[in-house]
Design a protein around this motif. Structure first.
Motif, PDB file in Angstrom:
ATOM      1  N   ASP A   1       3.595   7.731  -7.272  1.00 40.96           N
ATOM      2  CA  ASP A   1       2.244   7.629  -6.735  1.00 40.96           C
ATOM      3  C   ASP A   1       2.124   6.513  -5.700  1.00 40.96           C
ATOM      4  O   ASP A   1       1.275   6.575  -4.811  1.00 40.96           O
ATOM      5  N   VAL A   2       2.960   5.480  -5.830  1.00 37.17           N
ATOM      6  CA  VAL A   2       2.955   4.408  -4.826  1.00 37.17           C
ATOM      7  C   VAL A   2       3.343   4.974  -3.459  1.00 37.17           C
ATOM      8  O   VAL A   2       2.786   4.579  -2.430  1.00 37.17           O
ATOM      9  N   HIS A   3       4.273   5.920  -3.453  1.00 32.91           N
ATOM     10  CA  HIS A   3       4.672   6.557  -2.189  1.00 32.91           C
ATOM     11  C   HIS A   3       3.554   7.459  -1.658  1.00 32.91           C
ATOM     12  O   HIS A   3       3.401   7.611  -0.444  1.00 32.91           O
ATOM     13  N   ALA A   4       2.773   8.038  -2.569  1.00 30.71           N
ATOM     14  CA  ALA A   4       1.620   8.831  -2.137  1.00 30.71           C
ATOM     15  C   ALA A   4       0.576   7.932  -1.479  1.00 30.71           C
ATOM     16  O   ALA A   4      -0.028   8.294  -0.460  1.00 30.71           O
ATOM     17  N   ILE A   5       0.359   6.737  -2.049  1.00 28.94           N
ATOM     18  CA  ILE A   5      -0.565   5.780  -1.447  1.00 28.94           C
ATOM     19  C   ILE A   5      -0.098   5.401  -0.048  1.00 28.94           C
ATOM     20  O   ILE A   5      -0.874   5.396   0.918  1.00 28.94           O
ATOM     21  N   GLU A   6       1.192   5.077   0.078  1.00 20.13           N
ATOM     22  CA  GLU A   6       1.736   4.691   1.378  1.00 20.13           C
ATOM     23  C   GLU A   6       1.584   5.827   2.394  1.00 20.13           C
ATOM     24  O   GLU A   6       1.261   5.581   3.570  1.00 20.13           O
TER      25      GLU A   6
ATOM     26  N   VAL B   1     -13.257  16.103   1.847  1.00 20.14           N
ATOM     27  CA  VAL B   1     -11.898  15.559   1.755  1.00 20.14           C
ATOM     28  C   VAL B   1     -10.959  16.461   2.548  1.00 20.14           C
ATOM     29  O   VAL B   1     -10.965  17.683   2.386  1.00 20.14           O
ATOM     30  N   ASP B   2     -10.143  15.855   3.423  1.00 17.29           N
ATOM     31  CA  ASP B   2      -9.216  16.622   4.257  1.00 17.29           C
ATOM     32  C   ASP B   2      -7.849  16.792   3.608  1.00 17.29           C
ATOM     33  O   ASP B   2      -7.202  17.825   3.772  1.00 17.29           O
ATOM     34  N   LEU B   3      -7.402  15.761   2.888  1.00 15.59           N
ATOM     35  CA  LEU B   3      -6.047  15.789   2.332  1.00 15.59           C
ATOM     36  C   LEU B   3      -6.032  15.069   0.990  1.00 15.59           C
ATOM     37  O   LEU B   3      -6.591  13.982   0.846  1.00 15.59           O
ATOM     38  N   ILE B   4      -5.363  15.683   0.003  1.00 10.00           N
ATOM     39  CA  ILE B   4      -5.179  15.083  -1.316  1.00 10.00           C
ATOM     40  C   ILE B   4      -3.690  14.843  -1.517  1.00 10.00           C
ATOM     41  O   ILE B   4      -2.874  15.731  -1.262  1.00 10.00           O
ATOM     42  N   LEU B   5      -3.330  13.646  -1.959  1.00 13.20           N
ATOM     43  CA  LEU B   5      -1.927  13.272  -2.143  1.00 13.20           C
ATOM     44  C   LEU B   5      -1.673  12.845  -3.585  1.00 13.20           C
ATOM     45  O   LEU B   5      -2.493  12.136  -4.181  1.00 13.20           O
ATOM     46  N   CYS B   6      -0.538  13.273  -4.122  1.00 11.02           N
ATOM     47  CA  CYS B   6      -0.109  12.885  -5.459  1.00 11.02           C
ATOM     48  C   CYS B   6       1.384  12.592  -5.419  1.00 11.02           C
ATOM     49  O   CYS B   6       2.095  13.106  -4.548  1.00 11.02           O
ATOM     50  N   GLY B   7       1.860  11.783  -6.355  1.00 14.07           N
ATOM     51  CA  GLY B   7       3.296  11.686  -6.546  1.00 14.07           C
ATOM     52  C   GLY B   7       3.810  13.004  -7.107  1.00 14.07           C
ATOM     53  O   GLY B   7       3.052  13.771  -7.697  1.00 14.07           O
TER      54      GLY B   7
ATOM     55  N   ALA C   1      -5.881  20.408   2.093  1.00  8.79           N
ATOM     56  CA  ALA C   1      -4.706  20.812   1.329  1.00  8.79           C
ATOM     57  C   ALA C   1      -4.288  19.671   0.418  1.00  8.79           C
ATOM     58  O   ALA C   1      -4.777  18.536   0.545  1.00  8.79           O
ATOM     59  N   LEU C   2      -3.377  19.980  -0.495  1.00 11.01           N
ATOM     60  CA  LEU C   2      -2.840  18.971  -1.405  1.00 11.01           C
ATOM     61  C   LEU C   2      -1.322  18.940  -1.294  1.00 11.01           C
ATOM     62  O   LEU C   2      -0.680  19.994  -1.227  1.00 11.01           O
ATOM     63  N   LEU C   3      -0.760  17.730  -1.286  1.00 15.60           N
ATOM     64  CA  LEU C   3       0.682  17.537  -1.240  1.00 15.60           C
ATOM     65  C   LEU C   3       1.120  16.654  -2.394  1.00 15.60           C
ATOM     66  O   LEU C   3       0.417  15.713  -2.766  1.00 15.60           O
ATOM     67  N   THR C   4       2.296  16.946  -2.970  1.00 14.93           N
ATOM     68  CA  THR C   4       2.941  15.997  -3.879  1.00 14.93           C
ATOM     69  C   THR C   4       4.209  15.506  -3.194  1.00 14.93           C
ATOM     70  O   THR C   4       4.942  16.305  -2.614  1.00 14.93           O
ATOM     71  N   VAL C   5       4.463  14.206  -3.243  1.00 12.09           N
ATOM     72  CA  VAL C   5       5.509  13.621  -2.412  1.00 12.09           C
ATOM     73  C   VAL C   5       6.662  13.052  -3.231  1.00 12.09           C
ATOM     74  O   VAL C   5       6.496  12.608  -4.369  1.00 12.09           O
ATOM     75  N   ASN C   6       7.845  13.064  -2.613  1.00 13.48           N
ATOM     76  CA  ASN C   6       9.050  12.444  -3.167  1.00 13.48           C
ATOM     77  C   ASN C   6       9.151  10.996  -2.688  1.00 13.48           C
ATOM     78  O   ASN C   6       8.467  10.584  -1.739  1.00 13.48           O
ATOM     79  N   LYS C   7      10.074  10.257  -3.279  1.00 18.77           N
ATOM     80  CA  LYS C   7      10.243   8.854  -2.905  1.00 18.77           C
ATOM     81  C   LYS C   7      10.812   8.673  -1.507  1.00 18.77           C
ATOM     82  O   LYS C   7      10.551   7.669  -0.842  1.00 18.77           O
ATOM     83  N   GLU C   8      11.614   9.646  -1.032  1.00 21.16           N
ATOM     84  CA  GLU C   8      12.250   9.462   0.278  1.00 21.16           C
ATOM     85  C   GLU C   8      11.294   9.618   1.442  1.00 21.16           C
ATOM     86  O   GLU C   8      11.673   9.418   2.597  1.00 21.16           O
ATOM     87  N   ILE C   9      10.028   9.925   1.186  1.00 19.17           N
ATOM     88  CA  ILE C   9       9.079  10.120   2.273  1.00 19.17           C
ATOM     89  C   ILE C   9       8.776   8.814   3.006  1.00 19.17           C
ATOM     90  O   ILE C   9       8.453   8.827   4.190  1.00 19.17           O
ATOM     91  N   ASN C  10       8.899   7.668   2.331  1.00 19.37           N
ATOM     92  CA  ASN C  10       8.586   6.393   2.981  1.00 19.37           C
ATOM     93  C   ASN C  10       9.055   5.214   2.141  1.00 19.37           C
ATOM     94  O   ASN C  10       9.551   5.386   1.025  1.00 19.37           O
ATOM     95  N   GLU C  11       8.863   4.033   2.678  1.00 17.68           N
ATOM     96  CA  GLU C  11       9.120   2.778   1.970  1.00 17.68           C
ATOM     97  C   GLU C  11       7.769   2.084   1.786  1.00 17.68           C
ATOM     98  O   GLU C  11       7.177   1.615   2.761  1.00 17.68           O
TER      99      GLU C  11
END
Length: 262
Positions: A38-43, A111-117, A174-184
């Motif tokens: 979820d920290v990567h989703a915040i970033e 809301v335009d975009l929803i992000l989750c880990g 839309a909604l996205l769930t993200v992996n760790k490699e998406i950012n630092e």
């Protein structure tokens, strides 16, 4: 761009103890953190906001102690936070949790975009993100490793799959769930830390949301945990003696007996 990030507070340990009587995790005495994915989703949300403008709102469902994780999100630079907390939500499975979070997002408004880990490290179900999207009837995409293009109307992403990735374009919202490699993820700023110390985290209860009371908490959870246990780890090793040739022959013999080799 109005972005909502859903986070979960999880135990900061892999040595999780189990209450065998209630079939629940024992969280007392264990430090809690924001779920690492979820920290990567915040970033991701912060980077999009920094590029396109807008607002990042972080929401989380849980007991009052989750305020600390939301304050940490504020220290990272998010604009607003909301805690969804009520005894009526206790015992929620992934279906009831995603329903409650979806109703929270509806209350937030445009809301335009929803992000989750991609998943929480304490449950590993990876079901809540897609569940939110289904409740809201919006497109979603999981295991995102990169965002290649984003406009006011659409987003194009690289989705990690076995053996490679695929490119997917979704219409917003839309909604996205993200992996760790998406950012630092960035570190908290001094300004963010000071803001986090002063903020009074808003708390929304079941009465603040327009929802079906039968769809939340235990009543709204079709998943029932019958039993839970820590798997026993039985590691057995063999030591081969003799010359290198004899050791190899013994190993090949065992492989043949176990039909690992033909």
């Amino acid at each position: 761009m109005n972005i909502v990030v859903c986070i979960k507070q999880v135990p900061d340990t892999t040595d999780v103890k189990i209450d065998k009587k209630n079939n629940t995790l024992i969280r007392s005495g264990v430090k809690s953190i924001i779920n690492p994915y979820d920290v990567h989703a915040i970033e991701t949300g912060l980077q999009i906001r920094d590029e396109l403008g807008g607002k990042v709102t972080v929401i989380s469902m849980g007991p009052p102690q989750v305020k600390e994780s939301l304050k940490e999100a504020v220290s990272l630079g998010v604009d607003e936070v909301v805690l969804i907390s009520d005894r009526a939500f206790a015992g929620a499975d992934t279906l009831a949790t995603s329903y409650t979070l979806a109703k929270t997002i509806e209350k937030i408004g445009e809301v335009d975009l929803i992000l989750c880990g991609k998943q929480a490290i304490d449950g590993d179900t990876a079901q809540v993100g897609p569940g939110i999207a289904e409740h809201l009837a919006i497109p979603h995409c999981t295991y995102i490793k990169n965002i290649t293009e984003i406009t006011e109307k659409s987003i194009t992403v690289q989705r990690k799959i076995e053996g490679g990735f695929e490119i997917v374009k979704l219409q917003l919202p839309a909604l996205l769930t993200v992996n760790k490699e998406i950012n630092e993820p960035r570190l908290p700023s001094i300004r963010g830390i000071l803001k986090a110390k002063e903020i009074d985290v808003p708390v929304w209860t079941a009465n603040d949301l327009v929802l079906d009371k039968a769809a939340i908490g235990l009543d709204g959870s079709p998943t029932q945990v019958v039993s839970i246990a820590t798997p026993e780890i039985n590691i057995k090793g063999d030591i081969f003696k003799g010359t290198p040739e004899e050791q190899v022959n013994n190993l090949v013999k065992i492989f043949c007996e176990q039909q690992i080799l033909g």
